[in-house]
Every structure is written in C-alpha cells, then in structure tokens.
Design a protein around this motif. Structure first.
Motif, PDB file in Angstrom:
ATOM      1  N   LYS A 191     -48.787   3.119   0.008  1.00 30.32           N
ATOM      2  CA  LYS A 191     -49.901   3.742  -0.729  1.00 30.32           C
ATOM      3  C   LYS A 191     -51.069   4.027   0.225  1.00 30.32           C
ATOM      4  O   LYS A 191     -51.676   5.095   0.170  1.00 30.32           O
ATOM      5  CB  LYS A 191     -50.365   2.839  -1.874  1.00 30.32           C
ATOM      6  CG  LYS A 191     -49.368   2.734  -3.025  1.00 30.32           C
ATOM      7  CD  LYS A 191     -49.913   1.832  -4.131  1.00 30.32           C
ATOM      8  CE  LYS A 191     -48.891   1.596  -5.235  1.00 30.32           C
ATOM      9  NZ  LYS A 191     -49.408   0.702  -6.293  1.00 30.32           N
ATOM     10  N   VAL A 248     -53.824   5.879  -8.148  1.00 35.05           N
ATOM     11  CA  VAL A 248     -52.370   5.757  -8.323  1.00 35.05           C
ATOM     12  C   VAL A 248     -52.072   5.060  -9.646  1.00 35.05           C
ATOM     13  O   VAL A 248     -52.645   4.008  -9.939  1.00 35.05           O
ATOM     14  CB  VAL A 248     -51.740   4.941  -7.171  1.00 35.05           C
ATOM     15  CG1 VAL A 248     -50.329   4.492  -7.529  1.00 35.05           C
ATOM     16  CG2 VAL A 248     -51.700   5.767  -5.900  1.00 35.05           C
ATOM     17  N   ASP A 297     -55.475   0.470  -5.866  1.00 36.87           N
ATOM     18  CA  ASP A 297     -54.891   1.695  -6.433  1.00 36.87           C
ATOM     19  C   ASP A 297     -55.903   2.835  -6.566  1.00 36.87           C
ATOM     20  O   ASP A 297     -55.636   3.829  -7.228  1.00 36.87           O
ATOM     21  CB  ASP A 297     -54.280   1.394  -7.813  1.00 36.87           C
ATOM     22  CG  ASP A 297     -52.970   0.625  -7.703  1.00 36.87           C
ATOM     23  OD1 ASP A 297     -52.362   0.674  -6.608  1.00 36.87           O
ATOM     24  OD2 ASP A 297     -52.581  -0.043  -8.668  1.00 36.87           O
TER      25      ASP A 297
END
Lengths: 70, 70, 70, 70, 70, 70
Positions: free
Chosen positions: E17, E43, F50
C-alpha cells in the motif's frame, strides 16, 4: 480530513449550497476538533430520474402525486 | 437502508432504469428482510471517456474496436 | 459495469448476502441488458453507531426504543 | 479489483485523463501485483461550485482571489 | 484534489500500500498537473465475502476453485 | 435526502460523532430546507495506514514527525 460527500436531489440554489458549506464546516469543526482548512465538502446532485425510493424514481413519484392532486 | 449506488456507463434508457429500480428493490427485500420504503437506489452514469479498463478509456477501446472492424 | 455499492447496517448473515448477490445480479441483467460477469457488487456494513437518521445514531435510536418498551 | 474512483475539479483535458488512466493503472499493477485488465478507474469531475474547502466553494475562493489580484 | 478512493480485496501488505501511495501520487502529478500535497488516497479493503462478481462472492468463487483443484 | 458520507481518520469518540450527527443535521436543515428525518449521515473511519497525503500514509507521516521531535 474530514472529507464529506453530500448527495442531494437536484434543485438547490448555489446560495443554499454556499450557506451549507459554511454551516456544515462550522458544525464539523465544533464537534470533531478539526480546522476549517481540513474540511472538504463535495455535493453530488442527482436528477429525480436517477434516484429511487421504494423501487420508484423520485420523478415517477412526483408525477403520480401531481396527477392525483391534478 | 439499504442505500445502493449503481455505477453505469451512459446509455441506458429511463425505462430500463425504472425497471431496474423495481426489480433490484424487490431482490433486496426478498433477500435482506427489508421493506421497499427502506431502499434507496441512486444511479451514476459515467461517460465512456470517464471510465477506464486496463488503462484505457472505454471511449478509446470502442474507437479502436470500430477501427478494426471498420 | 455495473458496479454496485450496497450500504447496510451491520447484522445480515453471509447467507443473506450471498442470496442478495445472486438476485440483484439477475435483476440487473434482466433490466439493464448486461452479462453476470460484468456485474460487481460490494457490501459496506455500517455499525449502528456510525449511521445516523434525523441527527441521531441508529444505536441511540434503538437504545431509546428499548428503554421505552423496557 | 482494484476499482479506483478519482474525484477531480472540472477542467482536465481528455488527453490528461487518458494519460492518467495508463500511468495510474501501471502504478497499481507494479505495486499491488494485479493485472491491467483487473483495474477499473472512474473519474468524477466536480464543478468549482460543488466543491468546498474551509467552508467556501472553490468557485468563491477563485473569485475572491481574482478580485484581490484584479 | 485529486481525492482517490481505491477499493481492494483484503490481503495487500502495508508495504504494498505504501508503495502504491507513492507511485499513484507521482502518476497523478505527472499527468494531471497537480502537486503531491494536493493528492489524497484512501484504501478500502473489502473482505472476499463482501465482494461479488457475476452474482457470487469472491469467497465462494475461491472455495469452489479450491474444491475443484483439491 | 440528503445522504451524507463523512470520511474521517480513526480516533473520534462516539460522543464526538453523536454531537456531529446532531449539529450537521441541523446545519443541513437550516440551509437546504429539508427535514431532520430526511437526513442520513454515515461515518467511514479510515486507519492512518489506509489514508495517504502527498504519497505517504498518515501513519508514516506521524511516525516521521514523532522521530523528529523524539
């Protein structure tokens, strides 16, 4: 952050949207301890024909209502 | 709830969308034990130029296909 | 396409979700003239505390209701 | 998968978008071990009036800037 | 802007990521003439059971595949 | 409608979220002429790992900042 997406049915004026940006940003900053410059708000206007409730488009719902109240 | 967002490529007729609202709402109610009035469906139409698969816009893909089959 | 995002309140079983995937895909294919392999459905489960109606979280609404009906 | 939604302010050319599709798809495949045909990218263009930063629409921000630099 | 939402199936490492954030940001800046500090990427990891293709969850698809290849 | 999606970085308390639901709903009703019962707000909490700004996850940014100020 916060990043806010506001889904609306078409029809609000720009003045209403501009007031909304200010007041929602203030509300977020008061409650979530963030700064105004951290807040992004985007408005998605949906046409009545592209939004459905209970299986029927808002366009159809409004047309039926208008026909009933003729 | 449920709130359903349906992303489509531009081009469906309103009649197709209206059928879809009804049938998808029924399918959700049958399977998720919810009432029709709890279901909201919104359709986002994307232009072929604004949607890409495998790094190429659908517009470009269709143009290439048309050129090949001339 | 279509790409479908289904927002739900937490609590459905996987069996319910699996039935929903099948029936919603069939409904989309019947009404939008697409093939099953073109359909993608994603489910977003929201906790009752992360979803609000009329300014109150569903969690708070359910707690009040439980307190009233004791 | 991956399914990528790119929110932009209106104004990019189609050529820019087409380059972006290619380069972002390549970047995703290099880093996430996926194939190009698994990658879908959609672009949502927002009008300056429908996107706000710090409680003000981008449209208003740009107008004020233009007025100051007159 | 750009604000990028990347939907993935669960399972990528944080290192993947992190590489993706860097490379996608660079790709966006090269093609859309924006600065890195203007780019936000989020994400969303979906469980295999919460994502369906052709009416079947990825979880079910993988289970069937495993059963076939025993 | 309005349907509001609020993307946040993890870490707000439920009390903060509950205050936010109330104040944002009031702000929307004041400015967009809608009723509270028409307003739905959902909160998506993203882990620092994230969400990325300028090509780096917030997690990495905070770790670097902590290392600098040791």
């Amino acid at each position: 952050m916060p990043i806010v997406n506001v889904v609306l049915l078409e029809g609000r004026t720009q003045a209403q949207k501009d007031d909304m940006y200010k007041e929602v940003t203030d509300a977020l900053c008061r409650t979530l301890e963030c700064r105004p410059d951290q807040v992004r708000i985007m408005v998605q206007d949906f046409a009545n024909a592209d939004f459905a409730v209970a299986g029927k488009s808002v366009e159809a719902i409004l047309a039926e209502r208008a026909a009933r109240t003729g």
